[in-house]
Motif scaffolding. Structure first.
Motif, mmCIF file in Angstrom:
data_model
loop_
_atom_site.group_PDB
_atom_site.id
_atom_site.type_symbol
_atom_site.label_atom_id
_atom_site.label_comp_id
_atom_site.label_asym_id
_atom_site.label_seq_id
_atom_site.Cartn_x
_atom_site.Cartn_y
_atom_site.Cartn_z
ATOM 1 N N GLN A 249 0.803 -1.213 0.000
ATOM 2 C CA GLN A 249 0.000 0.000 0.000
ATOM 3 C C GLN A 249 0.842 1.273 0.000
ATOM 4 N N LYS A 250 2.145 1.133 0.163
ATOM 5 C CA LYS A 250 3.040 2.291 0.077
ATOM 6 C C LYS A 250 3.497 2.538 -1.361
ATOM 7 N N GLY A 251 3.082 1.661 -2.270
ATOM 8 C CA GLY A 251 3.482 1.811 -3.656
ATOM 9 C C GLY A 251 4.829 1.192 -3.959
ATOM 10 N N GLU A 252 5.312 0.346 -3.060
ATOM 11 C CA GLU A 252 6.610 -0.314 -3.245
ATOM 12 C C GLU A 252 6.408 -1.717 -3.802
ATOM 13 N N LEU B 243 -0.947 6.210 -3.862
ATOM 14 C CA LEU B 243 -0.622 4.839 -4.266
ATOM 15 C C LEU B 243 -0.623 4.717 -5.787
ATOM 16 N N MET B 244 -1.648 5.292 -6.426
ATOM 17 C CA MET B 244 -1.724 5.254 -7.886
ATOM 18 C C MET B 244 -0.529 5.958 -8.525
ATOM 19 N N GLU B 245 -0.133 7.071 -7.930
ATOM 20 C CA GLU B 245 0.978 7.848 -8.480
ATOM 21 C C GLU B 245 2.289 7.077 -8.374
ATOM 22 N N LYS B 246 2.511 6.409 -7.234
ATOM 23 C CA LYS B 246 3.752 5.654 -7.041
ATOM 24 C C LYS B 246 3.810 4.413 -7.929
ATOM 25 N N MET B 247 2.647 3.833 -8.206
ATOM 26 C CA MET B 247 2.619 2.669 -9.086
ATOM 27 C C MET B 247 2.602 3.074 -10.556
ATOM 28 N N LYS B 248 2.613 4.396 -10.786
ATOM 29 C CA LYS B 248 2.641 4.953 -12.136
ATOM 30 C C LYS B 248 1.471 4.452 -13.000
ATOM 31 N N ILE B 249 0.286 4.485 -12.402
ATOM 32 C CA ILE B 249 -0.914 4.116 -13.138
ATOM 33 C C ILE B 249 -1.382 5.332 -13.930
ATOM 34 N N VAL B 250 -1.349 5.221 -15.232
ATOM 35 C CA VAL B 250 -1.806 6.322 -16.082
ATOM 36 C C VAL B 250 -3.251 6.057 -16.488
ATOM 37 N N ARG B 251 -3.926 7.107 -16.880
ATOM 38 C CA ARG B 251 -5.342 7.038 -17.275
ATOM 39 C C ARG B 251 -6.194 6.586 -16.095
#
Length: 209
Positions: free
Chosen positions: A8-11, A142-150
Motif C-alpha cells: 500500500q506504500k506503492g513499493e 498509491l496510484m501515483e507511485k505505481m505509475k498508473i496512467v489514465r
C-alpha cells in the motif's frame, strides 16, 4: 502468468501469480462483444410509450360525410395521419429487450477480457490496503507511485471496505467486488488493480465452482 505485486506504500513487493485458465486463454473478441450486448440489453428499461388511435381521447364522430364532399373519406380525427391522432407501431413501455446467453459463454468472454489485460501488462497486484479510516488522498498517492496512467478498475474483496471507500471518490478509479466483474467496466477502464484476496475469490469462484 505473473504480474507485479505492490504494497500500500506503492513499493514493489514481488510477483503475483495469475491463474492460467483465467488470464491466459485464447481471446475471443466476438464472444466479448456478445457479452457486452447481453449486459447492455438486460440493463435497458423501456420508458417511451405512445398511444394508438384507440387510446387517444375523442375522435368518435365521423369528421364529415362519406360522400359528396369532394374530400377523401375519413373515419376519425384520431387516425395516425391526423394531427393529434394516435401513433402507428410506436414504442410501448412494456417492451422486453432481455437477451439470453449461456453461463459458460459469459465466463469465457470474461476470461478473454482478463487475458487481454494480462497480455498487455494492464494488471497490477496489491497485497492489502489497511488504514484506520478511508482516505482518497492515500489511494491517489498509491496510484501515483505505481505509475498508473489514465484510469483504473479496483477489484477487491467484500471485506476490503477501507479500500472501497478510499477509491470510490477518485475521479479516475472505480472499486468493484470480484463477483461483480462485467464487460462494460473491464473494457471502460484501462488498468486493473487486483488485491490478493480478490484474486483468491476469483480463483475459488471460477476454478472450483
Amino acid at each position: 502468468m505473473k504480474t507485479e505485486l505492490y504494497n500500500q506504500k506503492g513499493e514493489k513487493k514481488g510477483e503475483m501469480t495469475l491463474p492460467k485458465d483465467i488470464f491466459e486463454i485464447e481471446i475471443n473478441e466476438g464472444l466479448v462483444h456478445r457479452y457486452l450486448i447481453y449486459q447492455q440489453a438486460n440493463e435497458r428499461t423501456s420508458i417511451a410509450h405512445v398511444k394508438t388511435k384507440g387510446e387517444v381521447r375523442g375522435g368518435g364522430r365521423k369528421p364529415w360525410a362519406q360522400k359528396h364532399t369532394g374530400r377523401a373519406r375519413q373515419g376519425s380525427i384520431r387516425n395516425p395521419h391526423w394531427r393529434g391522432g394516435g401513433v402507428a407501431f410506436g414504442p410501448k413501455k412494456w417492451e422486453n429487450y432481455e437477451k439470453a446467453m449461456p453461463k459458460r459463454a459469459r465466463r469465457l468472454a470474461l476470461f478473454s477480457i482478463l487475458s487481454a489485460k494480462a497480455r498487455d501488462g494492464k494488471i497490477i497486484g496489491l497485497d492489502k490496503f489497511e488504514l484506520e479510516s478511508p482516505k482518497t488522498k492515500d489511494f491517489a498517492n498509491l496510484m501515483e507511485k505505481m505509475k498508473i496512467v489514465r484510469n483504473v478498475l479496483v477489484v477487491l474483496n467484500k471485506s476490503e471496505e477501507i479500500l472501497k471507500k478510499s477509491a470510490r471518490n477518485h475521479a479516475n478509479a472505480k472499486p468493484i467486488l470480484s463477483s461483480y466483474m462485467n464487460p462494460a467496466d473491464l473494457l471502460k477502464y484501462d488498468n486493473l488493480l487486483i488485491t490478493e484476496s480478490a484474486l483468491k475469490d476469483i480463483t475459488n469462484t471460477y476454478l472450483t465452482a
